[in-house]
Enzyme design. Structure first.
Site, PDB file in Angstrom:
ATOM      1  N   LYS A   9      -9.491   7.405   2.699  1.00  0.00           N
ATOM      2  CA  LYS A   9      -9.728   6.161   3.456  1.00  0.00           C
ATOM      3  C   LYS A   9     -11.227   6.007   3.746  1.00  0.00           C
ATOM      4  O   LYS A   9     -11.774   4.920   3.636  1.00  0.00           O
ATOM      5  CB  LYS A   9      -8.935   6.175   4.771  1.00  0.00           C
ATOM      6  N   ASN A  30      -2.337   4.921  15.810  1.00  0.00           N
ATOM      7  CA  ASN A  30      -1.003   5.209  15.287  1.00  0.00           C
ATOM      8  C   ASN A  30      -0.099   3.994  15.504  1.00  0.00           C
ATOM      9  O   ASN A  30       0.236   3.680  16.637  1.00  0.00           O
ATOM     10  CB  ASN A  30      -0.417   6.439  15.979  1.00  0.00           C
ATOM     11  N   TYR A  59      -5.938  12.449   2.819  1.00  0.00           N
ATOM     12  CA  TYR A  59      -5.648  11.045   3.147  1.00  0.00           C
ATOM     13  C   TYR A  59      -6.814  10.421   3.915  1.00  0.00           C
ATOM     14  O   TYR A  59      -7.286   9.329   3.580  1.00  0.00           O
ATOM     15  CB  TYR A  59      -4.352  11.010   3.972  1.00  0.00           C
ATOM     16  N   ASP A  64       3.540  -4.841  -4.657  1.00  0.00           N
ATOM     17  CA  ASP A  64       4.102  -3.611  -4.088  1.00  0.00           C
ATOM     18  C   ASP A  64       4.963  -2.946  -5.156  1.00  0.00           C
ATOM     19  O   ASP A  64       5.731  -3.631  -5.832  1.00  0.00           O
ATOM     20  CB  ASP A  64       4.951  -3.938  -2.841  1.00  0.00           C
ATOM     21  N   ILE A  83      13.058  17.576  17.790  1.00  0.00           N
ATOM     22  CA  ILE A  83      12.240  18.771  18.032  1.00  0.00           C
ATOM     23  C   ILE A  83      10.788  18.380  18.252  1.00  0.00           C
ATOM     24  O   ILE A  83      10.227  17.607  17.484  1.00  0.00           O
ATOM     25  CB  ILE A  83      12.360  19.763  16.846  1.00  0.00           C
ATOM     26  N   PHE A 127       6.056  -1.254   6.088  1.00  0.00           N
ATOM     27  CA  PHE A 127       6.209  -1.358   7.542  1.00  0.00           C
ATOM     28  C   PHE A 127       5.220  -2.357   8.160  1.00  0.00           C
ATOM     29  O   PHE A 127       5.630  -3.273   8.903  1.00  0.00           O
ATOM     30  CB  PHE A 127       6.036   0.057   8.114  1.00  0.00           C
ATOM     31  N   THR A 140       7.523   3.218  -1.126  1.00  0.00           N
ATOM     32  CA  THR A 140       8.152   3.434   0.186  1.00  0.00           C
ATOM     33  C   THR A 140       8.597   2.103   0.792  1.00  0.00           C
ATOM     34  O   THR A 140       9.377   2.090   1.738  1.00  0.00           O
ATOM     35  CB  THR A 140       7.176   4.118   1.181  1.00  0.00           C
ATOM     36  N   GLY A 141       8.077   1.014   0.279  1.00  0.00           N
ATOM     37  CA  GLY A 141       8.450  -0.308   0.799  1.00  0.00           C
ATOM     38  C   GLY A 141       9.875  -0.668   0.396  1.00  0.00           C
ATOM     39  O   GLY A 141      10.443  -0.051  -0.498  1.00  0.00           O
TER      40      GLY A 141
HETATM   41  N1  LIG Z   1       1.409   3.415  10.087  1.00  0.00           N
HETATM   42  C1  LIG Z   1       0.266   3.818  10.624  1.00  0.00           C
HETATM   43  O1  LIG Z   1       0.219   4.340  11.727  1.00  0.00           O
HETATM   44  C2  LIG Z   1      -1.038   3.607   9.883  1.00  0.00           C
HETATM   45  C3  LIG Z   1      -2.224   4.037  10.498  1.00  0.00           C
HETATM   46  C4  LIG Z   1      -3.428   3.860   9.841  1.00  0.00           C
HETATM   47  C5  LIG Z   1      -3.450   3.236   8.599  1.00  0.00           C
HETATM   48  N2  LIG Z   1      -2.281   2.844   8.025  1.00  0.00           N
HETATM   49  C6  LIG Z   1      -2.372   2.197   6.706  1.00  0.00           C
HETATM   50  O2  LIG Z   1      -1.687   0.957   6.755  1.00  0.00           O
HETATM   51  C7  LIG Z   1      -1.163   0.669   5.457  1.00  0.00           C
HETATM   52  C8  LIG Z   1       0.327   0.372   5.545  1.00  0.00           C
HETATM   53  O3  LIG Z   1       0.989   1.555   5.993  1.00  0.00           O
HETATM   54  P1  LIG Z   1       2.501   1.582   6.484  1.00  0.00           P
HETATM   55  O4  LIG Z   1       2.540   2.443   7.682  1.00  0.00           O
HETATM   56  O5  LIG Z   1       3.015   0.190   6.547  1.00  0.00           O
HETATM   57  O6  LIG Z   1       3.195   2.399   5.328  1.00  0.00           O
HETATM   58  P2  LIG Z   1       4.289   1.957   4.241  1.00  0.00           P
HETATM   59  O7  LIG Z   1       4.524   3.175   3.397  1.00  0.00           O
HETATM   60  O8  LIG Z   1       5.451   1.315   4.903  1.00  0.00           O
HETATM   61  O9  LIG Z   1       3.504   0.858   3.400  1.00  0.00           O
HETATM   62  C9  LIG Z   1       2.797   1.127   2.223  1.00  0.00           C
HETATM   63  C10 LIG Z   1       3.278   0.151   1.164  1.00  0.00           C
HETATM   64  O10 LIG Z   1       2.520   0.355  -0.033  1.00  0.00           O
HETATM   65  C11 LIG Z   1       3.403   0.380  -1.127  1.00  0.00           C
HETATM   66  N3  LIG Z   1       2.783   1.181  -2.198  1.00  0.00           N
HETATM   67  C12 LIG Z   1       2.614   2.530  -2.235  1.00  0.00           C
HETATM   68  N4  LIG Z   1       1.996   2.864  -3.386  1.00  0.00           N
HETATM   69  C13 LIG Z   1       1.757   1.709  -4.062  1.00  0.00           C
HETATM   70  C14 LIG Z   1       1.152   1.410  -5.313  1.00  0.00           C
HETATM   71  N5  LIG Z   1       0.647   2.374  -6.097  1.00  0.00           N
HETATM   72  N6  LIG Z   1       1.096   0.125  -5.712  1.00  0.00           N
HETATM   73  C15 LIG Z   1       1.605  -0.872  -4.938  1.00  0.00           C
HETATM   74  N7  LIG Z   1       2.195  -0.642  -3.748  1.00  0.00           N
HETATM   75  C16 LIG Z   1       2.267   0.632  -3.318  1.00  0.00           C
HETATM   76  C17 LIG Z   1       4.671   0.993  -0.607  1.00  0.00           C
HETATM   77  O11 LIG Z   1       5.802   0.703  -1.410  1.00  0.00           O
HETATM   78  C18 LIG Z   1       4.752   0.366   0.787  1.00  0.00           C
HETATM   79  O12 LIG Z   1       5.424  -0.878   0.753  1.00  0.00           O
HETATM   80  C19 LIG Z   1      -1.507   1.871   4.589  1.00  0.00           C
HETATM   81  O13 LIG Z   1      -2.704   1.604   3.896  1.00  0.00           O
HETATM   82  C20 LIG Z   1      -1.726   2.979   5.595  1.00  0.00           C
HETATM   83  O14 LIG Z   1      -2.566   3.995   5.087  1.00  0.00           O
HETATM   84  C21 LIG Z   1      -1.082   3.003   8.622  1.00  0.00           C
END
Ligand SMILES: NC(=O)c1ccc[n+]([C@@H]2O[C@H](COP(=O)([O-])OP(=O)(O)OC[C@H]3O[C@@H](n4cnc5c(N)ncnc54)[C@H](O)[C@@H]3O)[C@@H](O)[C@H]2O)c1
Length: 309
Positions: free
Chosen positions: A150, A175, A146, A36, A204, A16, A40-41
């Protein structure tokens, strides 16, 4: 297009946040390698201008990627990003989020990487806040594995900086919401509500709906990463808006921008759910020249349009 000979390795570049980030690096003239494992990507998120390696950051094959690409910059967004899953399986969370990060850090120092950017989290690290909004000095009281993972990676980043002179920026996101959002991620509520609202599938609200979050648009988060890439700032920095929005307000805004007239249903409150979370982003303004630019209502409108399409 700006010319730039630098190579950046974007972990999680199919996700994302990581995928529009890879797009932005390419647009700025960087050579981009995406690592990647598509946990989830999505493959369709991957910019065809990037070199894609379907490799887990926990896998030894990561060393081959560094040997081949020789990045100057690592931007680390790969993660197990579900708070819920971290509670159910803390060891799996630590394997991806701590061990995977360490494997990237080891490669980064061996290959003399010049800058390491880490996608950290504000809300999940600070936990229940003592004051609002939380600045970077707020005590760390993670309420999930989690958040603990971090926070641990941020400590390791400090160690790599001290021991090997590896400069880092940890961006502590609020967020994040926007197009391509995974409903299972940290700020999944926007994706879930948008999809349910469009389908009028009884969204909900957990509990009274007065729990607050700080919603920051993914395009603003990408801009913060680009600013961090060229900045000399070393340390952790909040990336949020300083504005608290509760679930009822979020729901009303989504109703307005989607034009959907779905009834609100309240379910039981989620045990252990954080009550309020909001980040002070003054340091990002001072050190990165960054400020959030997208107003929530406009950003939600764009997000709803994405899910409708
Ligand atoms: N979305 C939010 O609100 C938010 C807030 C704070 C921090 N983050 C951090 O930002 C980053 C991106 O999050 P996001 O929301 O885009 O989530 P996301 O799940 O869309 O992105 C995570 C990506 O990492 C890949 N991935 C997971 N495990 C892996 C592995 N072992 N090896 C290689 N790739 C792997 C997934 O396939 C995915 O493409 C993350 O580190 C998340 O913790 C997100």
């Amino acid at each position: 297009m700006a010319e730039n000979n630098k190579t950046v390795l974007v972990s999680g570049g199919a996700g994302f946040i990581g995928s529009p980030l890879a797009d932005a690096y390419l647009a700025a003239g960087y050579r981009v390698a995406i690592v990647d494992n598509l946990a989830t990507g999505k493959r369709e998120n991957i910019n065809p201008g990037a070199d894609f390696f379907e490799v887990s950051i926990t896998d030894d094959a990561l060393a081959d990627v560094f040997d081949e690409i020789k990045p100057q910059i690592v931007n680390h967004h790969a993660a197990q990003a579900s708070v819920r899953r971290s509670v159910d399986d803390p060891a799996f969370d630590a394997d991806v989020n701590i061990i995977g990060s360490l494997k990237l850090l080891e490669q980064a120092r061996k290959h003399d990487v010049k800058k390491f950017i880490f996608a950290s989290t504000g809300g999940a690290i600070y936990g229940e806040q003592d004051y609002f909004p939380a600045d970077e000095a707020h005590p760390h009281r993670p309420v999930s594995p989690y958040g603990a993972a971090k926070a641990a990676v941020e400590i390791y980043l400090g160690y790599y900086q001290e021991a090997y002179g590896l400069p880092f920026t940890a961006l502590r996101y609020a967020n994040v919401y926007g197009p391509r959002q995974d409903p299972h991620g940290e700020a999944g509520v926007v994706a879930i509500f948008s999809q349910k609202m469009i389908a009028c599938d009884q969204p909900i609200i957990n509990g009274d709906g007065e729990q607050t979050r700080d919603y920051v648009n993914v395009a603003d988060v990408v801009a913060a990463n680009m600013a961090a890439t060229t900045s000399d700032f070393v340390g952790a920095i909040n990336i949020g808006t300083g504005i608290e929005t509760n679930v009822l307000e979020l729901f009303a805004l989504l109703k307005e921008v989607s034009g959907a007239d779905c009834p609100v249903e309240h379910g039981p409150a989620k045990p252990g759910e954080q009550r309020r979370s909001v980040l002070e982003a003054a340091l990002a303004g001072e050190k990165l020249g960054w400020a959030p630019g997208i107003e929530l209502k406009a950003g939600l409108g764009e997000t709803v349009e994405f899910f409708r399409a």
